[in-house]
Design a protein around this motif. Structure first.
Motif, short mmCIF file in Angstrom:
data_model
loop_
_atom_site.label_atom_id
_atom_site.label_comp_id
_atom_site.label_asym_id
_atom_site.label_seq_id
_atom_site.Cartn_x
_atom_site.Cartn_y
_atom_site.Cartn_z
N LEU A 1 -4.35 -1.89 -1.07
CA LEU A 1 -4.45 -2.57 -2.36
C LEU A 1 -3.18 -2.42 -3.19
CD1 LEU A 1 -8.14 -1.76 -3.39
CD2 LEU A 1 -7.21 -3.96 -2.67
N GLN A 2 -2.59 -1.24 -3.12
CA GLN A 2 -1.35 -1.01 -3.87
C GLN A 2 -0.23 -1.92 -3.37
OE1 GLN A 2 -1.00 3.24 -3.34
NE2 GLN A 2 -1.68 3.65 -5.44
N LYS A 3 -0.20 -2.12 -2.06
CA LYS A 3 0.80 -3.03 -1.50
C LYS A 3 0.56 -4.46 -1.97
CE LYS A 3 2.85 -4.62 2.85
NZ LYS A 3 2.87 -6.03 2.38
N GLN A 4 -0.71 -4.87 -1.96
CA GLN A 4 -1.04 -6.22 -2.43
C GLN A 4 -0.65 -6.39 -3.89
OE1 GLN A 4 -5.20 -6.66 -1.57
NE2 GLN A 4 -4.89 -6.89 0.64
N ARG A 5 -0.93 -5.37 -4.69
CA ARG A 5 -0.57 -5.44 -6.11
C ARG A 5 0.95 -5.53 -6.29
NH1 ARG A 5 -2.19 -0.41 -9.78
NH2 ARG A 5 -0.59 0.50 -8.43
N GLY A 6 1.66 -4.73 -5.50
CA GLY A 6 3.11 -4.77 -5.60
C GLY A 6 3.69 -6.12 -5.20
N ASP A 7 3.11 -6.72 -4.18
CA ASP A 7 3.59 -8.04 -3.75
C ASP A 7 3.34 -9.09 -4.84
OD1 ASP A 7 4.35 -6.98 -1.34
OD2 ASP A 7 2.55 -7.62 -0.25
N LEU A 8 2.17 -9.00 -5.49
CA LEU A 8 1.86 -9.95 -6.56
C LEU A 8 2.79 -9.76 -7.75
CD1 LEU A 8 -2.06 -9.82 -6.46
CD2 LEU A 8 -0.62 -11.80 -5.90
N GLN A 9 3.06 -8.52 -8.07
CA GLN A 9 3.92 -8.24 -9.23
C GLN A 9 5.37 -8.66 -8.97
OE1 GLN A 9 3.09 -4.05 -9.62
NE2 GLN A 9 1.49 -4.38 -11.18
N ALA A 10 5.77 -8.64 -7.70
CA ALA A 10 7.15 -8.99 -7.36
C ALA A 10 7.33 -10.47 -7.05
CB ALA A 10 7.59 -8.17 -6.15
N ALA A 11 6.23 -11.19 -6.99
CA ALA A 11 6.31 -12.61 -6.63
C ALA A 11 7.00 -13.42 -7.72
CB ALA A 11 4.90 -13.16 -6.39
#
Length: 273
Positions: free
Chosen positions: A80-90
């Motif tokens: 989940l943390q990876k998914q959150r990071g990807d969304l924040q960096a998009a």
């Protein structure tokens, strides 16, 4: 001569008074009663030591299950943390997509908080269960002390050195070591999928007896013991002419070794002083 004369008089008086034979009989009875008491004490303390083995193994099982549960939760958190990071960096090109990503991030954070709460629940339950087991261990230790046996007040510690010392005491005290080894052997074979040949109970019992005889001669914890143990187990499998493939032998030996490392009665084998 004078000494011998008075000695004979004293012996004669003892016979005449009936005390000589009586005293000897009383001494014999006292020795027999003491031996019987010592035997009963040893039996009682051994039985209680066996109860400690079961409790220590239960404590190990609780720790293994707790670590497994926490690993599953941590893996979910990492994902989940990876998914959150990807969304924040998009790189968001429009407000609509930004709002969608924001909603996803909120949902992820809610899920992360739920997982953190699950970890707390697991931790609380685990600590309570361990306390219950350790309290039972202390009660048994109290009974051992009152029965005249020796106890280790640090038996509930997590220290590797303490665990090894406690393991040694248990191994020396417990009489049914073969039964414990037999159970682990059966379990180790049972964990192998599509086993080409299932050893009989007689085979497993013979393995257990041979392994215990080997351990009785083996020195205490050493870095070389694991290799010696594995070599010995491979040898007794080959000597038994049981038809197992090499991969099956490897799985069995590894299963048994890992089971022993988790068993308080045998884990001393793989610990270094």
């Amino acid at each position: 001569m004078k000494f011998e004369f008075f000695k004979k008089i004293e012996e004669a008086d003892d016979v005449q008074n009936g005390t000589g034979e009586t005293n000897a009989s009383q001494d014999t009875n006292t020795d027999v009663n003491q031996q019987q008491t010592d035997t009963e004490t040893n039996t009682e303390t051994t039985e209680m030591s066996q109860q400690l083995v079961a409790l220590v193994n239960r404590k190990t099982q609780l720790k293994t299950q707790y670590d497994s549960d926490i690993k599953v939760i941590n893996d979910q958190i990492t994902l989940l943390q990876k998914q959150r990071g990807d969304l924040q960096a998009a790189n968001v090109e429009n407000n609509e997509q930004a709002q969608i990503n924001k909603g996803k991030i909120i949902n992820i954070n809610v899920s992360l908080n739920e997982l953190a709460n699950r970890k707390l629940v697991k931790k609380t339950a685990y600590q309570k269960n361990v306390r219950d087991v350790e309290q039972q261990m202390l009660l048994i230790n109290k009974e051992i002390a009152e029965a005249g046996g020796d106890v280790d007040v640090k038996c509930v510690d997590e220290s590797k050195v303490i665990d090894m010392r406690f393991s040694r005491k248990l191994y020396e005290a417990v009489l049914n070591r073969t039964d414990e080894m037999y159970a682990m052997i059966k379990m180790s074979f049972g964990e192998i999928e599509n086993l080409s040949f299932q050893p009989s109970s007689t085979n497993c019992r013979t393995f257990a007896k041979n392994i215990i005889a080997f351990l009785n001669k083996l020195g205490w914890g050493s870095g070389e013991n694991e290799e010696k143990f594995k070599t010995f187990v491979y040898n007794i499998i080959d000597a038994s002419h049981i038809s197992l493939g090499q991969a099956e032998k490897d799985k069995f030996v590894n299963n048994l070794t890992n089971a022993m490392k988790e068993n308080q009665l045998f884990k001393w084998l793989f610990m270094e002083d």
